[in-house]
Design a protein around this motif. Structure first.
Motif, mmCIF file in Angstrom:
data_model
loop_
_atom_site.group_PDB
_atom_site.id
_atom_site.type_symbol
_atom_site.label_atom_id
_atom_site.label_comp_id
_atom_site.label_asym_id
_atom_site.label_seq_id
_atom_site.Cartn_x
_atom_site.Cartn_y
_atom_site.Cartn_z
ATOM 1 N N HIS A 23 -7.876 -40.540 27.348
ATOM 2 C CA HIS A 23 -7.477 -40.733 25.949
ATOM 3 C C HIS A 23 -6.208 -39.927 25.690
ATOM 4 O O HIS A 23 -6.209 -38.706 25.859
ATOM 5 C CB HIS A 23 -8.602 -40.279 25.021
ATOM 6 N N ILE A 24 -5.148 -40.608 25.298
ATOM 7 C CA ILE A 24 -3.884 -39.947 24.962
ATOM 8 C C ILE A 24 -3.672 -40.068 23.458
ATOM 9 O O ILE A 24 -3.764 -41.166 22.894
ATOM 10 C CB ILE A 24 -2.704 -40.584 25.723
ATOM 11 N N ASP A 73 -1.297 -38.697 19.875
ATOM 12 C CA ASP A 73 -0.013 -38.160 19.436
ATOM 13 C C ASP A 73 -0.222 -36.794 18.780
ATOM 14 O O ASP A 73 -1.343 -36.270 18.747
ATOM 15 C CB ASP A 73 0.710 -39.146 18.508
ATOM 16 N N SER A 123 -4.785 -42.001 18.229
ATOM 17 C CA SER A 123 -4.814 -42.597 19.565
ATOM 18 C C SER A 123 -3.514 -43.322 19.883
ATOM 19 O O SER A 123 -2.969 -44.036 19.047
ATOM 20 C CB SER A 123 -5.964 -43.601 19.683
ATOM 21 N N CYS A 128 -8.840 -31.320 28.466
ATOM 22 C CA CYS A 128 -7.667 -31.747 27.697
ATOM 23 C C CYS A 128 -6.460 -30.922 28.097
ATOM 24 O O CYS A 128 -6.582 -29.751 28.478
ATOM 25 C CB CYS A 128 -7.910 -31.575 26.202
ATOM 26 N N ASP A 181 -2.219 -30.399 26.804
ATOM 27 C CA ASP A 181 -1.120 -30.729 25.912
ATOM 28 C C ASP A 181 0.143 -30.936 26.738
ATOM 29 O O ASP A 181 0.531 -30.061 27.520
ATOM 30 C CB ASP A 181 -0.901 -29.609 24.886
ATOM 31 N N GLN A 184 2.036 -34.714 22.955
ATOM 32 C CA GLN A 184 0.807 -35.489 23.123
ATOM 33 C C GLN A 184 -0.304 -34.653 23.731
ATOM 34 O O GLN A 184 -0.051 -33.660 24.412
ATOM 35 C CB GLN A 184 1.066 -36.710 24.009
ATOM 36 N N LYS A 185 -1.518 -35.082 23.465
ATOM 37 C CA LYS A 185 -2.697 -34.461 24.066
ATOM 38 C C LYS A 185 -3.368 -35.509 24.945
ATOM 39 O O LYS A 185 -3.608 -36.634 24.510
ATOM 40 C CB LYS A 185 -3.676 -33.974 23.004
ATOM 41 N N VAL A 186 -3.662 -35.122 26.197
ATOM 42 C CA VAL A 186 -4.333 -36.010 27.143
ATOM 43 C C VAL A 186 -5.712 -35.429 27.430
ATOM 44 O O VAL A 186 -5.829 -34.279 27.854
ATOM 45 C CB VAL A 186 -3.519 -36.131 28.455
#
Length: 182
Positions: free
Chosen positions: A83-84, A86, A91, A111, A113, A117-119
């Motif tokens: 899940h990426i 902003d 999402s 997770c 950063d 963005q956060k992945v």
């Protein structure tokens, strides 16, 4: 002579094999209908798991709604979710798939950063366990519940301690392995 415990286990294995073959025959004839997660009554420890699957979808709800309902291929026992988001937490991309243990391990979830963005990545191994998309360290988790139960069951079947099952359990664990391959 097999103890009563080993005989019961062997009987369950035979029943499971017959049930799986009947399902496979029904699927081949097109008479097996796909069920929703709420309707799924399959054995939680059966060999195949079913995951929500989608590629490069912009929203988790869209992914789940249009996911293909089909069991994962043999050897792919985990549901993997990427899940990426902003900078506002919305999402950007949701990817869900079936995968094997090499891509799903405790070290590969969590997770990160990257720029704005956060992945987040999560892995699990139960039916439809990847319904939600991870969005923080609390939800980006690793769960191997079925794998742990399967390992515990195999240890019990092969171990003579406590159950009085000496020779038959060894035979039963070989039978379990043969049935899993069938």
């Amino acid at each position: 002579m097999l103890s009563a415990q080993c005989g019961w286990v062997l009987g369950c294995l035979v029943f499971t094999l017959l049930h799986q073959r009947a399902q496979a025959a029904a699927a081949a004839e097109g008479t097996l209908r796909h069920s929703s997660p709420e309707e799924t009554t399959a054995d939680p420890d059966s060999e195949s798991v079913t995951c929500y699957t989608c590629v490069n979808v912009s929203d988790n709800l869209v992914c789940n709604r249009f996911a293909i309902d089909r069991p994962c291929p043999q050897g792919e026992d985990f549901c993997h979710t990427l899940h990426i988001m902003d900078s506002r937490g919305h999402s950007v991309i949701v990817n869900k798939k079936c995968t094997d243990r090499s891509e799903c391990s405790p070290k590969r979830v969590g997770c990160l950063d990257i720029d704005t963005q956060k992945v987040c990545v999560s892995c699990c191994d139960e039916m439809y366990c990847n319904e939600s998309a991870p969005s923080n360290h609390t939800t980006a988790t690793y769960s191997a519940t079925r794998a742990r139960r399967r390992e515990q069951r195999l240890q019990r079947l092969g171990a003579p301690a406590g159950g009085g099952c000496r020779h038959g359990c060894l035979l039963t664990s070989f039978a379990l392995a043969a049935l899993a391959r069938a």
